[in-house]
Design a protein around this motif. Structure first.
Motif, mmCIF file in Angstrom:
data_model
loop_
_atom_site.group_PDB
_atom_site.id
_atom_site.type_symbol
_atom_site.label_atom_id
_atom_site.label_comp_id
_atom_site.label_asym_id
_atom_site.label_seq_id
_atom_site.Cartn_x
_atom_site.Cartn_y
_atom_site.Cartn_z
ATOM 1 N N ARG A 1 89.718 75.641 88.636
ATOM 2 C CA ARG A 1 90.230 77.026 88.585
ATOM 3 C C ARG A 1 91.167 77.156 87.793
ATOM 4 O O ARG A 1 92.334 76.617 87.674
ATOM 5 C CB ARG A 1 90.674 77.045 90.101
ATOM 6 N N SER A 2 90.921 78.483 86.958
ATOM 7 C CA SER A 2 91.986 78.853 85.974
ATOM 8 C C SER A 2 92.221 80.460 85.988
ATOM 9 O O SER A 2 91.389 81.209 86.533
ATOM 10 C CB SER A 2 91.511 78.634 84.505
ATOM 11 N N ASP A 3 93.178 81.050 85.090
ATOM 12 C CA ASP A 3 93.462 82.521 85.292
ATOM 13 C C ASP A 3 92.213 82.875 84.947
ATOM 14 O O ASP A 3 91.490 82.775 83.780
ATOM 15 C CB ASP A 3 94.617 82.653 84.400
ATOM 16 N N PRO A 4 91.822 84.129 85.742
ATOM 17 C CA PRO A 4 90.610 84.671 85.328
ATOM 18 C C PRO A 4 90.558 85.621 83.925
ATOM 19 O O PRO A 4 89.339 85.623 83.371
ATOM 20 C CB PRO A 4 90.377 85.643 86.731
ATOM 21 N N GLU A 5 91.585 85.913 83.483
ATOM 22 C CA GLU A 5 91.839 86.695 82.369
ATOM 23 C C GLU A 5 91.968 85.693 80.971
ATOM 24 O O GLU A 5 91.402 85.804 79.791
ATOM 25 C CB GLU A 5 92.880 87.614 82.554
ATOM 26 N N GLN A 6 93.232 84.970 81.050
ATOM 27 C CA GLN A 6 93.800 84.054 80.223
ATOM 28 C C GLN A 6 92.755 82.619 80.104
ATOM 29 O O GLN A 6 92.623 82.050 78.856
ATOM 30 C CB GLN A 6 95.028 83.572 80.354
ATOM 31 N N GLY A 7 92.581 82.222 81.169
ATOM 32 C CA GLY A 7 91.647 80.765 81.387
ATOM 33 C C GLY A 7 92.226 79.814 80.903
ATOM 34 O O GLY A 7 93.574 79.776 80.731
ATOM 35 N N ALA A 8 91.533 78.638 80.420
ATOM 36 C CA ALA A 8 92.150 77.373 79.897
ATOM 37 C C ALA A 8 91.290 76.951 78.890
ATOM 38 O O ALA A 8 90.155 77.081 78.905
ATOM 39 C CB ALA A 8 92.155 76.387 81.131
ATOM 40 N N ASP A 9 91.743 76.649 77.723
ATOM 41 C CA ASP A 9 91.113 76.004 76.620
ATOM 42 C C ASP A 9 90.531 74.419 76.904
ATOM 43 O O ASP A 9 91.223 73.642 77.200
ATOM 44 C CB ASP A 9 91.655 76.009 75.419
ATOM 45 N N MET A 10 89.233 74.307 76.664
ATOM 46 C CA MET A 10 88.825 72.847 77.139
ATOM 47 C C MET A 10 87.794 72.551 76.242
ATOM 48 O O MET A 10 86.814 73.485 75.834
ATOM 49 C CB MET A 10 88.184 72.756 78.588
ATOM 50 N N ALA A 11 87.536 71.278 76.071
ATOM 51 C CA ALA A 11 86.281 70.698 75.469
ATOM 52 C C ALA A 11 85.746 69.566 76.523
ATOM 53 O O ALA A 11 86.799 68.853 76.920
ATOM 54 C CB ALA A 11 86.744 69.925 74.181
ATOM 55 N N CYS A 12 84.729 69.672 76.766
ATOM 56 C CA CYS A 12 83.976 68.768 77.816
ATOM 57 C C CYS A 12 82.849 68.177 77.493
ATOM 58 O O CYS A 12 81.930 68.758 76.766
ATOM 59 C CB CYS A 12 83.688 69.733 79.020
ATOM 60 N N ALA A 13 82.539 66.783 77.700
ATOM 61 C CA ALA A 13 81.444 66.321 77.515
ATOM 62 C C ALA A 13 80.796 65.403 78.761
ATOM 63 O O ALA A 13 81.855 64.878 79.362
ATOM 64 C CB ALA A 13 81.543 65.239 76.314
#
Length: 153
Positions: A75-87
């Motif tokens: 769950r992240s801010d709906p506008e700013q979000g979160a920067d992620m890299a996922c594998a």
């Protein structure tokens, strides 16, 4: 001198397959039906991660490791979000893989505490967030390097 970790990884290798690189906004769920573990690298948050009745707030760049399948939600801010890299992580041998079996079901570490990983993480994020030719191959190998660096620790 024998490198025990190298011998173990030769017999039970781990491979990574990128499935997300960018900003994640709102609520996102990762299921456990594919049979993979996951490694999530949070470059920028904040981010709330929930699984099995537990919720963790990630407020700094962090590594989130699920070595075995476990459904979880971000769950992240709906506008700013979160920067992620996922594998997705595939541990050869599945449930018989002693590396995956020995790890806790969930690990959350600030990236700053991962010894020697700064340059690798910088390159991984640079490649993950840019649209360059060959980026996926590079990012997947760098995810594997991060796993080895984590196992060293």
């Amino acid at each position: 001198m024998v490198d025990r970790l190298a011998v173990l990884l030769d017999q039970f290798p781990v491979s990574a397959q990128v499935f997300q690189a960018g900003t994640v906004c709102g609520i996102n769920t990762v299921g456990d039906d594919a049979g993979f573990g996951q490694l999530h690298l949070v470059r920028r948050g904040p981010l709330e991660v929930s699984h099995a009745g537990t919720t963790v707030l990630v407020s700094e760049p962090s590594l989130l490791l699920y070595p075995r399948p476990l459904a979880h939600r971000f769950r992240s801010d709906p506008e700013q979000g979160a920067d992620m890299a996922c594998a997705n992580l595939r541990f050869e041998g599945g449930a018989r893989n002693p590396v995956a079996a020995a790890l806790p079901a969930f690990t959350c570490l600030p990236l700053a505490t991962l010894d020697g990983a700064g340059p690798v993480l910088a390159l991984l994020f640079e490649e993950a967030f840019e649209r360059r030719c060959g980026r996926q191959a590079i990012v997947e190998r760098l995810f594997e390097v991060v796993v080895v660096q984590l196992l060293r620790q």
